[in-house]
Write a protein that holds these residues in place. Structure first.
Motif, short mmCIF file in Angstrom:
data_model
loop_
_atom_site.label_atom_id
_atom_site.label_comp_id
_atom_site.label_asym_id
_atom_site.label_seq_id
_atom_site.Cartn_x
_atom_site.Cartn_y
_atom_site.Cartn_z
N UNK A 169 0.83 -1.20 0.00
CA UNK A 169 0.00 0.00 0.00
C UNK A 169 0.87 1.26 0.00
N UNK A 170 0.61 2.12 -0.97
CA UNK A 170 1.22 3.44 -1.02
C UNK A 170 0.17 4.43 -0.55
N UNK A 171 0.54 5.29 0.37
CA UNK A 171 -0.42 6.22 0.94
C UNK A 171 0.17 7.62 1.06
N UNK A 172 -0.68 8.59 0.92
CA UNK A 172 -0.32 9.99 1.14
C UNK A 172 -1.10 10.46 2.35
N UNK A 173 -0.41 11.10 3.28
CA UNK A 173 -1.07 11.55 4.51
C UNK A 173 -0.89 13.05 4.63
N UNK A 174 -2.02 13.76 4.62
CA UNK A 174 -2.00 15.19 4.89
C UNK A 174 -2.00 15.38 6.40
N UNK A 175 -1.07 16.18 6.89
CA UNK A 175 -0.93 16.40 8.33
C UNK A 175 -1.19 17.87 8.63
N UNK A 176 -2.05 18.11 9.59
CA UNK A 176 -2.32 19.47 10.06
C UNK A 176 -1.64 19.65 11.41
N UNK A 177 -0.86 20.72 11.52
CA UNK A 177 -0.15 21.01 12.76
C UNK A 177 -0.83 22.15 13.51
N UNK B 6 -0.70 21.28 6.61
CA UNK B 6 0.59 21.92 6.86
C UNK B 6 1.68 21.17 6.13
N UNK B 7 1.54 19.86 6.09
CA UNK B 7 2.54 19.02 5.43
C UNK B 7 1.88 17.79 4.83
N UNK B 8 2.60 17.19 3.88
CA UNK B 8 2.12 15.98 3.22
C UNK B 8 3.27 14.98 3.22
N UNK B 9 2.96 13.74 3.62
CA UNK B 9 3.97 12.69 3.58
C UNK B 9 3.49 11.56 2.67
N UNK B 10 4.46 10.89 2.08
CA UNK B 10 4.19 9.69 1.29
C UNK B 10 4.80 8.54 2.06
N UNK B 11 4.03 7.48 2.21
CA UNK B 11 4.51 6.33 2.98
C UNK B 11 4.11 5.04 2.29
N UNK B 12 4.88 4.01 2.55
CA UNK B 12 4.56 2.66 2.08
C UNK B 12 4.36 1.78 3.29
#
Length: 157
Positions: free
Chosen positions: A66-74, A104-110
């Motif tokens: 699974x490839x996922x993008x997570x929007x993070x709000x700080x 605030x930020x976006x991460x890509x994770x596997x």
């Protein structure tokens, strides 16, 4: 950083197509010596134009289904650097961006599966000081993956 000329762009274009190509072949294609190619590539590395070399691993082949993008709000955007210091220690995260828009930020994770994704979100990301919320997007398929185009025309410096 020095200006990138037409020869540099030609070299970058060739290497972007095949990073494993021998310098002698690049030299032949560019009409210069192998030593000139070697010097140019070293300068491009030193100047930060070429930022890496290597190979790409298919994440699925090593268990990351699974490839996922997570929007993070700080709480505050100024917390970004402190949060990045925590994110860098999370091996599943392969990219992190400070963004405009709703996050605030976006991460890509596997991750291997949905259970690992839930642990990543609930136990890891959401427990970082300053993280107010996360929103997750799962990639169903990657249709395009490429580096930025190298324009060889003089007017696109």
């Amino acid at each position: 950083m020095q200006k990138i000329d037409k020869l540099d762009k030609r070299i970058l274009s060739i290497l972007a197509t095949n990073a494993r190509i021998a310098f002698k072949d690049v030299a032949e294609m560019c009409g210069v010596s192998r030593a000139a190619i070697h010097q140019r590539v070293e300068r491009l590395k030193e100047d930060g134009v070429i930022t890496g070399s290597g190979f790409s691993v298919n994440p699925k082949s090593v268990g990351y289904g699974t490839c996922t993008y997570v929007g993070i709000t700080l709480e505050r955007g100024s917390m970004y650097k402190d949060v990045v210091k925590k994110l860098v220690d999370i091996p599943e995260i392969v990219e992190c961006h400070f963004t405009t828009g709703p996050y605030t930020m976006m991460v890509k994770a596997y991750v291997s599966d949905n259970e690992q994704l839930m642990r990543l979100l609930n136990d890891t990301l959401q427990s970082i000081d300053g993280v107010v919320s996360t929103e997750t997007l799962i990639s169903l398929d990657q249709s395009i993956k490429r580096d930025v185009p190298i324009h060889l025309e003089d007017d696109l410096n």
